[in-house]
Design an enzyme around this catalytic site. Structure first.
Site, PDB file in Angstrom:
ATOM      1  N   GLU A  50      -1.563  83.951  48.971  1.00  0.00           N
ATOM      2  CA  GLU A  50      -3.230  83.956  48.519  1.00  0.00           C
ATOM      3  C   GLU A  50      -3.666  82.864  47.772  1.00  0.00           C
ATOM      4  O   GLU A  50      -4.081  82.928  46.551  1.00  0.00           O
ATOM      5  CB  GLU A  50      -3.043  85.217  47.685  1.00  0.00           C
ATOM      6  N   PRO A  51      -3.674  81.664  48.366  1.00  0.00           N
ATOM      7  CA  PRO A  51      -3.968  80.510  47.359  1.00  0.00           C
ATOM      8  C   PRO A  51      -5.464  80.398  47.342  1.00  0.00           C
ATOM      9  O   PRO A  51      -6.388  80.860  48.317  1.00  0.00           O
ATOM     10  CB  PRO A  51      -3.542  79.444  48.490  1.00  0.00           C
ATOM     11  N   GLY A  52      -5.983  79.871  46.265  1.00  0.00           N
ATOM     12  CA  GLY A  52      -7.523  79.912  45.946  1.00  0.00           C
ATOM     13  C   GLY A  52      -7.652  78.443  45.451  1.00  0.00           C
ATOM     14  O   GLY A  52      -8.016  77.650  46.264  1.00  0.00           O
ATOM     15  N   ARG A  53      -7.426  78.259  44.328  1.00  0.00           N
ATOM     16  CA  ARG A  53      -7.621  76.895  43.637  1.00  0.00           C
ATOM     17  C   ARG A  53      -7.133  75.695  44.258  1.00  0.00           C
ATOM     18  O   ARG A  53      -7.729  74.778  44.370  1.00  0.00           O
ATOM     19  CB  ARG A  53      -7.020  76.823  42.218  1.00  0.00           C
ATOM     20  N   ARG A  93     -15.692  76.571  32.879  1.00  0.00           N
ATOM     21  CA  ARG A  93     -14.179  76.519  32.774  1.00  0.00           C
ATOM     22  C   ARG A  93     -13.913  75.830  31.523  1.00  0.00           C
ATOM     23  O   ARG A  93     -12.985  76.055  30.580  1.00  0.00           O
ATOM     24  CB  ARG A  93     -13.355  75.763  34.030  1.00  0.00           C
ATOM     25  N   TYR A 141     -11.788  78.437  29.109  1.00  0.00           N
ATOM     26  CA  TYR A 141     -10.353  78.010  28.971  1.00  0.00           C
ATOM     27  C   TYR A 141     -10.025  76.753  28.206  1.00  0.00           C
ATOM     28  O   TYR A 141      -8.593  76.230  28.351  1.00  0.00           O
ATOM     29  CB  TYR A 141      -9.781  78.052  30.543  1.00  0.00           C
ATOM     30  N   CYS A 185     -28.137  76.681  24.810  1.00  0.00           N
ATOM     31  CA  CYS A 185     -27.915  76.650  23.448  1.00  0.00           C
ATOM     32  C   CYS A 185     -26.878  77.490  22.692  1.00  0.00           C
ATOM     33  O   CYS A 185     -26.715  78.689  22.164  1.00  0.00           O
ATOM     34  CB  CYS A 185     -29.222  77.489  22.980  1.00  0.00           C
ATOM     35  N   GLU A 186     -25.471  76.865  22.829  1.00  0.00           N
ATOM     36  CA  GLU A 186     -24.351  77.454  22.408  1.00  0.00           C
ATOM     37  C   GLU A 186     -23.419  75.798  21.995  1.00  0.00           C
ATOM     38  O   GLU A 186     -23.576  75.174  23.114  1.00  0.00           O
ATOM     39  CB  GLU A 186     -23.492  78.205  23.346  1.00  0.00           C
ATOM     40  N   TYR A 199     -13.499  78.119  41.139  1.00  0.00           N
ATOM     41  CA  TYR A 199     -14.067  78.870  39.766  1.00  0.00           C
ATOM     42  C   TYR A 199     -15.211  77.990  39.319  1.00  0.00           C
ATOM     43  O   TYR A 199     -15.291  78.072  37.915  1.00  0.00           O
ATOM     44  CB  TYR A 199     -12.770  79.047  38.829  1.00  0.00           C
TER      45      TYR A 199
HETATM   46  C1  LIG Z   1      -4.593  88.552  43.205  1.00  0.00           C
HETATM   47  C2  LIG Z   1      -4.841  87.185  43.219  1.00  0.00           C
HETATM   48  N1  LIG Z   1      -4.656  86.429  44.211  1.00  0.00           N
HETATM   49  C3  LIG Z   1      -4.950  85.094  44.334  1.00  0.00           C
HETATM   50  C4  LIG Z   1      -5.431  84.405  43.341  1.00  0.00           C
HETATM   51  C5  LIG Z   1      -5.846  82.857  43.373  1.00  0.00           C
HETATM   52  O1  LIG Z   1      -5.432  82.298  42.341  1.00  0.00           O
HETATM   53  P1  LIG Z   1      -5.301  80.750  42.482  1.00  0.00           P
HETATM   54  O2  LIG Z   1      -6.728  80.450  42.711  1.00  0.00           O
HETATM   55  O3  LIG Z   1      -4.756  80.360  41.232  1.00  0.00           O
HETATM   56  O4  LIG Z   1      -4.724  80.330  43.755  1.00  0.00           O
HETATM   57  C6  LIG Z   1      -5.947  85.289  42.260  1.00  0.00           C
HETATM   58  C7  LIG Z   1      -6.876  84.626  41.164  1.00  0.00           C
HETATM   59  O5  LIG Z   1      -6.612  84.858  40.012  1.00  0.00           O
HETATM   60  C8  LIG Z   1      -5.669  86.685  42.181  1.00  0.00           C
HETATM   61  O6  LIG Z   1      -6.144  87.225  41.106  1.00  0.00           O
END
Ligand SMILES: Cc1ncc(COP(=O)(O)O)c(C=O)c1O
Length: 417
Positions: free
Chosen positions: A276-279, A315, A319, A345-346, A373
């Site tokens: 499940e890669p995103g970033r 971000r 973070y 304004c922060e 993100y």
């Molecule tokens: C359930 C789940 N899968 C996959 C991801 C993707 O994570 P990343 O973007 O770090 O690969 C997330 C992100 O928080 C998540 O909550």
């Protein structure tokens, strides 16, 4: 090369693939998110080739960047999708994604969302609690279906990342406890509306070390064996996302080491693999282009006040995240140390701190590694329309989302006095 496909020409200007960033600013204005099509494709294919032996279903985590063109591009590469809401499912479908390759994560899925996902025959629900299991079962029975499920296991391992993006510790809200998992699987296997398919974990984001993955996998595999001995045979294991990218000086485990470690652990278990890669697909494939409105020397600090703020890229505020920042036109001369801050304004509205830059009022800056993100977390705080988005593809720049106008921001409001 600063990030993939971002280069500085001999005249000092930045070019993304074959397009000058200054031309994008002229054509589309600022602030603007700019993505590199080639980088997204290369990042996705890097997973496919490293994991060629196990041929995983790579479910891109939509939350990282859910813009339709990004989803359509990944769908055309064969991606599946990890979603956390009905809205994300509808985005995947609108982008031409295949619902049968969708997995549905999230701790508080509403009944309508479960029903919608079921009606599209998604690949699997990642169930995160006993109460959710009952809900999915009831909705599936009412629909005359059996819902394919995996439990998201909270393996209680430390992903060694920022506390806000660590998700695999006992103290986090995610998943079911490892200790409770066997009971829950037995319960699920007895339910008429449930088909037990797999097991999942996602231990956090921006992970830079391999060992937490291996620890988590071992904990999951011990459950797989335990369940098998009780007659429950799982079909898949899902390792989640979380692989980090280099924002500053992080050294990342290689994709090949990642694949080999995962494949070594699951060998002999006869399980399909899901990721499940995103970033790591979109993070270094995008930047935020912004213009310096004013330079403001202060008693203790110098500020570069730019037209992008925390509402566009939260971000750093959220973070304490580091994003590289570079001037679009490299000027000669001695650099000044600036805090790059937005118009919101922060005091927390900052994009970068203490950066050595040579700047003049009106210059353009590129905030790098903003593809993940970034836009998905943008808001309308201070009644600021969200940025437009541009995808570069070799020497062409395509507008993939228009800048929000004032009319968009008030479209759903009613004045009652
Ligand atoms: C359930 C789940 N899968 C996959 C991801 C993707 O994570 P990343 O973007 O770090 O690969 C997330 C992100 O928080 C998540 O909550």
């Amino acid at each position: 090369m600063l990030t993939p496909h971002l280069n500085r020409l001999s005249d000092g200007e930045l070019v993304y693939e074959g397009v000058r960033l200054a031309d994008i600013a002229r054509q589309f204005g600022t602030p603007t998110y700019v993505y590199s099509r080639a980088t997204i494709v290369e990042n996705f294919r890097a997973y496919q080739s490293a994991f060629a032996a196990s041929k995983p279903l790579i479910c891109y985590a939509v939350k990282a960047n859910s813009t339709l063109s990004v989803l359509a591009l990944l769908a055309s590469e064969g991606a599946g999708f990890d979603i956390v809401s009905a809205g994300e499912l509808q985005r995947v479908i609108a982008a031409g994604g295949d619902a049968s390759k969708v997995i549905f994560s999230g701790v508080a899925k509403r009944s309508e969302e479960i029903a919608l996902a079921l009606s599209h025959n998604i690949h699997c629900f990642n169930v995160e609690s006993e109460a959710e299991l009952y809900r999915v079962n009831e909705i599936a029975i009412a629909a005359g279906k059996r819902a394919p499920i995996a439990f998201r296991i909270n393996p209680d391992v430390d992903a060694k990342t920022h506390p806000y993006i660590s998700t695999g510790l006992k103290s986090n809200k995610f998943g079911v406890a490892h200790l409770d998992a066997v009971r829950l699987y037995m319960l699920a296997a007895s339910m008429r509306g449930i088909e037990v398919h797999g097991i999942e974990c996602h231990i956090g984001s921006q992970i830079t070390e391999l060992s937490p993955y291996v620890d988590a996998l071992r904990r999951l595999l011990s459950l797989v064996d335990d369940l098998s001995a009780r007659g429950i045979h799982l079909h898949h294991i899902d390792v989640g996302g979380g692989r980090g990218i280099t924002y500053q000086d992080e050294t990342m485990f290689s994709m090949n080491d990642f694949a080999q470690a995962v494949e070594r652990e699951i060998a002999g278990h006869h399980l399909d693999l899901l990721l499940e890669p995103g970033r790591s697909i979109v993070g270094d494939a995008g930047l935020l282009l912004t213009r310096v409105e004013f330079l403001k020397p202060g008693e203790t600090k110098n500020f570069a006040l730019v037209d992008a703020g925390m509402n566009d890229l939260i971000r750093p505020t959220l973070y304490d995240a580091y994003h590289p920042v570079t001037a679009v036109l490299a000027r000669g001369g001695a650099p000044t140390i600036y805090d790059v801050v937005g118009p919101v304004c922060e005091s927390g509205d900052w994009l970068a701190r203490e950066r050595a830059l040579v700047l003049e009022q009106g210059d353009l800056l590129a905030v790098l590694c903003a593809g993940a993100y970034g836009m998905t977390m943008a808001s309308n705080y201070n009644t600021r329309g969200r940025p437009c988005e541009v995808m570069v593809d070799r020497d062409e720049a395509h507008l993939i989302r228009e800048r929000e106008r004032f009319e968009d921001l008030i479209a759903h409001e009613r004045i009652i006095i």
